[in-house]
Every structure is written in structure tokens, then in C-alpha cells.
Design a protein around this motif. Structure first.
Motif, mmCIF file in Angstrom:
data_model
loop_
_atom_site.group_PDB
_atom_site.id
_atom_site.type_symbol
_atom_site.label_atom_id
_atom_site.label_comp_id
_atom_site.label_asym_id
_atom_site.label_seq_id
_atom_site.Cartn_x
_atom_site.Cartn_y
_atom_site.Cartn_z
ATOM 1 N N TYR A 55 -4.780 0.363 3.522
ATOM 2 C CA TYR A 55 -3.531 1.114 3.539
ATOM 3 C C TYR A 55 -3.466 1.877 4.860
ATOM 4 O O TYR A 55 -4.468 2.394 5.326
ATOM 5 N N TYR A 102 -1.442 5.138 6.720
ATOM 6 C CA TYR A 102 -0.608 6.314 6.540
ATOM 7 C C TYR A 102 -0.394 6.976 7.898
ATOM 8 O O TYR A 102 -1.244 6.902 8.780
ATOM 9 N N LEU A 159 0.898 13.314 4.545
ATOM 10 C CA LEU A 159 0.715 11.907 4.893
ATOM 11 C C LEU A 159 1.858 11.075 4.314
ATOM 12 O O LEU A 159 2.229 11.245 3.157
ATOM 13 N N PHE A 193 3.052 7.190 3.512
ATOM 14 C CA PHE A 193 2.610 5.807 3.366
ATOM 15 C C PHE A 193 3.390 4.897 4.311
ATOM 16 O O PHE A 193 4.605 5.056 4.473
ATOM 17 N N ASP A 250 2.878 -4.457 0.622
ATOM 18 C CA ASP A 250 3.941 -3.459 0.516
ATOM 19 C C ASP A 250 4.111 -2.819 1.878
ATOM 20 O O ASP A 250 3.202 -2.163 2.358
ATOM 21 N N SER A 280 6.950 -0.972 2.593
ATOM 22 C CA SER A 280 8.146 -0.166 2.369
ATOM 23 C C SER A 280 8.201 1.081 3.245
ATOM 24 O O SER A 280 9.270 1.636 3.448
ATOM 25 N N PHE A 282 -3.849 7.319 9.673
ATOM 26 C CA PHE A 282 -5.020 7.187 8.821
ATOM 27 C C PHE A 282 -5.019 5.845 8.114
ATOM 28 O O PHE A 282 -3.990 5.368 7.640
ATOM 29 N N THR A 287 -10.596 -2.091 -5.528
ATOM 30 C CA THR A 287 -9.833 -2.764 -6.563
ATOM 31 C C THR A 287 -8.376 -2.905 -6.162
ATOM 32 O O THR A 287 -7.855 -2.152 -5.340
ATOM 33 N N ALA A 288 -7.725 -3.835 -6.795
ATOM 34 C CA ALA A 288 -6.307 -4.055 -6.571
ATOM 35 C C ALA A 288 -5.507 -3.456 -7.709
ATOM 36 O O ALA A 288 -5.950 -3.460 -8.851
ATOM 37 N N VAL A 289 -4.361 -2.933 -7.376
ATOM 38 C CA VAL A 289 -3.366 -2.423 -8.323
ATOM 39 C C VAL A 289 -4.019 -1.718 -9.512
ATOM 40 O O VAL A 289 -3.970 -2.203 -10.642
ATOM 41 N N SER A 290 -4.651 -0.616 -9.246
ATOM 42 C CA SER A 290 -5.269 0.143 -10.322
ATOM 43 C C SER A 290 -4.905 1.600 -10.200
ATOM 44 O O SER A 290 -5.119 2.207 -9.163
ATOM 45 N N PRO A 291 -4.368 2.199 -11.245
ATOM 46 C CA PRO A 291 -4.027 3.619 -11.160
ATOM 47 C C PRO A 291 -5.243 4.533 -11.171
ATOM 48 O O PRO A 291 -5.104 5.743 -11.002
ATOM 49 N N GLY A 298 -8.177 3.642 -9.336
ATOM 50 C CA GLY A 298 -9.029 3.358 -8.196
ATOM 51 C C GLY A 298 -8.992 4.448 -7.149
ATOM 52 O O GLY A 298 -7.990 5.113 -6.949
ATOM 53 N N GLU A 299 -10.107 4.609 -6.466
ATOM 54 C CA GLU A 299 -10.240 5.623 -5.425
ATOM 55 C C GLU A 299 -9.964 5.001 -4.067
ATOM 56 O O GLU A 299 -10.398 3.879 -3.790
ATOM 57 N N LEU A 300 -9.236 5.714 -3.234
ATOM 58 C CA LEU A 300 -9.035 5.311 -1.853
ATOM 59 C C LEU A 300 -10.004 6.071 -0.968
ATOM 60 O O LEU A 300 -10.211 7.275 -1.134
#
Lengths: 109, 116
Positions: free
Chosen positions: B33, B35, B43, B45, B56, B58, B91, B97-101, B103-105
């Protein structure tokens, strides 16, 4: 993603507990509550996350209201190194984190 | 296990030049990702990529900005014909992991672009 509201700034003295509030009245049932913090001149770092139950880890505790419309990040004993901007973020099915303006925490010796 | 590595940490460009920012995710992470953080702001996105795919974009400005994450090598954020308004900290973050609410970034230290 639903919106969160946090105070712009808070102050604490070293060694004291700090309670950082976050309001998220439009939270949906599948939104997780995440907290990240950003120390000066650094990238954000993960602090904690939860869904419904209170959570504890080595960095902090997360207290979630029963109706989930608000939460509180608790630093049990603030240190000077905890001075940072703390972001409360709701994360649902979308994979990206949407940051708000956060709370700038100042810690005084 | 090295964290997310970004380079350069600081980059100075004159208006009209190109800026290339690189990001090597944590070992084993295939989700990146980007930012942008303007001075005294939060920050924002920009783009989310997986290996060889933009998932994404966007938050990417429609012109002058592009991002890639090739099969081999780091992710690149490219800004063509930079303007003073592009001055910011950029940043990069990676996740396992993919698409997980849940998961840690993991974020890098950022690349600070100054446009003269």
C-alpha cells in the motif's frame, strides 16, 4: 468505511495512565476497531485491534463500549516514548486503512 | 526479519523532474500500500497493489502518478513532472494477508520528497 471522531490533542504526565477516546457511532457489525500510532518522523505502527470484547497486549488495552459506538485506548503507564499521534480506524471488508486526523498525545516528564 | 524498506529516505527534485520511490515489503508479504502525508496532515491512501496487479488505485491522482509491484523487485511509486504540491512524505506498507479486516499493516519509515 465508517467515520471516527477523536480529540485533536491530549496531554499526560509520565508514569500516569492515558485514556484516548474514539467515537464511531456509525460502526457496522463487521467493522473492526484498529489503533495505530505515528511517532515523530516515522511511519505508523500497529497498536491493537478488537471487534466486541476488550483486548490487551504488551503495548496497550482496548476497551470497547457494549454498543460498539465508542472505544478507548488505554496506555497503562505513559512514557516519553509514547508521545505520538494515535489513530483510531474502523476496518471492514475493504482492505485499506483510512486514517483520520488522530489525537496528538504529549507526555510530560 | 527486516521491516518494510523504503528508499530513498529523502529526495529533492526540481519542478518538472521525475521522482521514483521504492518500497521493499517485509519478507513473505505480497500486498503493498502507498500513502501520502502532507505536512501537518494525516495519511491519505493512494494505491493498493499485489504482485503484478493494481487492486485499488482510488486514491491516486489521475495524472503524473503511477505505481507498480513487479513479480521481482520492489514496488515503485513514480511521479512524473513533479510540482511543489507533491512535496510530502510517502509511506509504504505491506501486509501478509489479503482482504482481511483483522490483518496488520507494517509501515516503512517513509520517503520525504521535496520539490524546489
Amino acid at each position: 468505511d465508517a467515520k471516527t471522531t477523536q480529540p485533536n490533542s491530549m496531554e499526560s504526565n509520565e508514569e500516569e495512565p492515558v485514556h484516548l477516546p474514539c467515537n464511531h457511532s456509525t460502526i457496522s457489525g463487521t467493522d473492526y476497531i484498529h489503533w495505530y500510532r505515528q511517532l515523530p518522523s516515522q511511519g505508523p505502527e500497529y497498536v491493537i485491534h478488537g471487534l466486541t470484547s476488550n483486548v490487551n497486549n504488551r503495548m496497550a488495552s482496548l476497551a470497547i463500549a457494549e454498543d460498539r459506538k465508542s472505544s478507548t485506548l488505554i496506555l497503562h503507564r505513559a512514557t516519553l516514548r509514547d508521545a505520538a499521534v494515535y489513530y483510531c480506524i474502523l476496518r471492514g471488508t475493504t482492505d485499506k486503512l483510512i486514517f483520520g486526523t488522530g489525537t496528538r498525545l504529549q507526555v510530560f516528564p | 526479519n527486516a521491516g518494510v524498506m523504503q528508499n530513498p529516505r529523502h529526495l529533492v527534485r526540481r519542478r518538472g523532474q521525475e521522482a521514483r520511490l521504492r518500497c521493499s515489503p517485509m519478507k513473505g508479504h505480497s500486498h503493498v500500500y502507498w500513502y501520502r502525508q502532507l505536512p501537518e496532515e494525516g495519511l491519505k491512501f493512494m494505491v493498493y497493489l499485489q504482485k503484478e496487479n493494481i487492486i485499488d488505485e482510488s486514491g491516486m491522482p489521475k495524472e503524473r502518478f503511477s505505481a507498480e509491484f513487479p513479480k521481482e523487485g520492489p514496488s515503485i511509486l513514480r511521479i512524473q513532472q513533479v510540482v511543489r504540491g507533491d512535496s510530502a512524505a510517502y509511506f509504504c506498507a505491506s501486509s501478509l494477508t489479503a482482504v482481511s479486516p483483522t490483518g496488520e499493516l507494517f509501515f516503512g519509515e517513509g520517503s520525504r520528497l521535496t520539490v524546489l
